[in-house]
Design an enzyme around this catalytic site. Structure first.
Site, PDB file in Angstrom:
ATOM      1  N   ARG A 133       0.850  -1.206   0.000  1.00 41.71           N
ATOM      2  CA  ARG A 133       0.000   0.000   0.000  1.00 41.71           C
ATOM      3  C   ARG A 133       0.881   1.251   0.000  1.00 41.71           C
ATOM      4  NH1 ARG A 133      -1.534   1.992   4.544  1.00 41.71           N
ATOM      5  NH2 ARG A 133      -2.160   0.070   5.593  1.00 41.71           N
ATOM      6  N   ASP A 189      -8.577  16.509 -16.250  1.00 42.24           N
ATOM      7  CA  ASP A 189      -8.892  15.116 -16.546  1.00 42.24           C
ATOM      8  C   ASP A 189      -8.602  14.920 -18.035  1.00 42.24           C
ATOM      9  OD1 ASP A 189     -10.069  12.725 -17.291  1.00 42.24           O
ATOM     10  OD2 ASP A 189     -11.748  12.926 -15.890  1.00 42.24           O
ATOM     11  N   TYR A 240     -17.744  13.806 -17.229  1.00 40.14           N
ATOM     12  CA  TYR A 240     -18.051  12.383 -17.081  1.00 40.14           C
ATOM     13  C   TYR A 240     -19.096  12.171 -15.968  1.00 40.14           C
ATOM     14  CZ  TYR A 240     -17.595   7.705 -15.267  1.00 40.14           C
ATOM     15  OH  TYR A 240     -17.899   6.470 -14.773  1.00 40.14           O
ATOM     16  N   LYS A 254      -8.610   3.342 -19.696  1.00 31.57           N
ATOM     17  CA  LYS A 254      -8.858   3.645 -21.112  1.00 31.57           C
ATOM     18  C   LYS A 254      -7.596   3.377 -21.942  1.00 31.57           C
ATOM     19  CE  LYS A 254     -12.840   5.118 -19.448  1.00 31.57           C
ATOM     20  NZ  LYS A 254     -12.696   5.557 -18.107  1.00 31.57           N
TER      21      LYS A 254
END
Ligand SMILES: Cc1ncc(COP(=O)(O)O)c(C=O)c1O
Ligand SMILES: N[C@@H](CCSC[C@H](N)C(=O)O)C(=O)O
Length: 419
Positions: free
Chosen positions: A65, A198, A117, A223
């Site tokens: 982590r 973004d 989005y 993507k």
């Protein structure tokens, strides 16, 4: 001028003294790990923990982590291609955006666009105000004066909170609206606001927001980075030591980082990202031209078409129109027929895959945006979004022609017409 680089095994390889282009840097990893076998493909450290040198000594890595070598490779690679001071890999694009939202304190304001989005809208509409105590304002980001006015409003001491974060999408999902990134960054800086772009639709291959003045460049790795519809991930590439430290603090404290295997797949995807995106954009341009000439189509949104209202701004800040297109037919039924009748375009949310994809945003990616907000912003139900893949363009256009013919026969050509 070429320099010779000495390798461990005594052989020498040529290395250019000039920084190679992004395409080349993506194939040759930016930062190497200490690897006794000098593997060509990056090693996958599929481990949660690392033996420590001692009880009081963490070593380079202690817990995945907090850090993982495969993640470091991906993060270094992204920082390198985006000219950032650091990059951070998250479990999804939304996890990355949620982390950016941590930069804003209760009582401060986030400024976002009107065409964004659906998942980002859901966060801004339902989480940021009610659960984080933030004010969220939406403006038409294609109008820099509207951004400036909102920033100014927050300085007047009239109860309007100061804008701490400006969240830009350009081109936007789903209508491919284009904002002037440099101009917004310039004005936001005057007011001390952080700018996050973004960049999921262009990815750093076609547009590099940090070079345009942004503090943070966000890309959904789901993507184009991964490119094969097999990864969920998000990247934040960040400028400035302080901001990097703050983002890393949240990544570690909240545990929303990308897993080692997803990092490994993303690293693999990055190597072909430029190649894929070029081909996808070539296909998209031809699809956009086909759509623009079809009588059933009322409006085409594609950042690479000369008729796009901000094509000049887009060309000044990005090197391609990209591979996402959306269009209106004026009839939900006609759009549905087209979407359902195509065979090569898979009906799916997401974009940026090698496979061509087709969707109806209001029923799919933007279904979580309340209907009244969609209406207010002119986001129409008949909107169709296409993500062009790498297939042969003649096959794709042939498939679309058949689907359009079917839709035309079913609903008549009357739905579109008025261009
Ligand atoms: C523009 C944009 N930003 C952010 C996201 C969120 O990314 P992810 O799905 O990886 O969480 C998406 C899609 O989901 C998107 O289209
Ligand atoms: N059911 C999902 C929809 C994800 S949409 C993914 C992508 N960004 C797109 O635009 O297609 C959700 O509720 O988030």
């Amino acid at each position: 001028m070429m320099m010779m680089k000495k390798k461990k095994n005594g052989r020498t390889t040529a290395s250019a003294s000039k920084r190679p282009t992004i395409e080349t840097r993506l194939v040759h990893l930016a930062g190497k790990l200490e690897d006794p076998f000098d593997s060509v493909a990056p090693p996958l450290y599929q481990t949660a923990t690392f033996n420590q040198p001692g009880a009081t000594d963490f070593g380079a890595y202690d817990y995945s982590r907090s850090g993982n070598p495969t993640r470091t490779l991906l993060e270094n690679q992204m920082a390198d291609i985006e000219n950032a001071d650091g990059a951070f890999a998250f479990a999804s694009g939304m996890a990355a955006i949620a982390t950016v939202m941590r930069l804003v304190k209760p009582g401060e304001c986030v400024l976002a666009g009107n065409d964004i989005y659906g998942g980002t809208q859901r966060f801004l509409g339902k989480i940021a105000p009610a659960k984080q105590g933030l004010t969220v304002k939406h403006v038409d980001m294609t109008q820099v004066e509207e951004v400036k006015a909102a920033l100014e409003e927050g300085t007047k001491g009239n109860g309007q909170p100061p804008v701490k974060l400006v969240l830009i999408e350009s081109p936007t999902n789903p209508r491919l609206e284009v904002c002037d990134i440099s101009a917004i960054c310039k004005v936001a800086k005057e007011y001390g606001a952080v700018v996050c772009v973004d960049n999921s639709i262009m990815a750093p291959i076609f547009q590099r927001p940090i070079d345009l003045g942004a503090d943070i460049s966000m890309t959904s790795a789901t993507k184009f980075i991964a490119g094969h519809s097999d990864v969920t991930g998000g990247i934040l590439s960040v400028v400035g030591k302080e901001l990097c430290e703050e983002i890393y603090f949240h990544q570690n404290a909240e545990g929303n980082m990308m897993s080692p295997f997803e990092c490994w797949l993303s690293l693999r995807g990055l190597k072909t990202m430029a190649l894929r995106m070029e081909k996808q954009a070539q296909n998209a341009e031809k699809i956009a031209i086909f759509l623009a000439g079809h009588p059933l189509v009322k409006k085409v949104n594609y950042a690479g078409l000369p008729g796009h209202p901000n094509s000049g701004i887009h060309a000044s800040q990005a090197s391609s129109g990209g591979s996402i297109i959306s269009f209106e037919t004026g009839s939900v039924e006609a759009s549905r027929r087209i979407v359902e009748d195509t065979k090569l375009f898979k009906i799916t949310v997401s974009f940026g895959s090698v496979t061509s994809l087709i969707s109806m945003p209001c029923y799919m990616s933007h279904a979580s945006v309340p209907a009244e907000i969609r209406k207010e912003r002119g986001l129409v139900d008949d909107l169709v979004r296409i993500s062009a893949g790498i297939e042969n363009i003649d096959d794709l256009i042939g498939d679309l022609k058949e689907a359009f013919a079917g839709a035309e026969a079913a609903v008549g050509a009357s739905s579109g017409q008025a261009k």
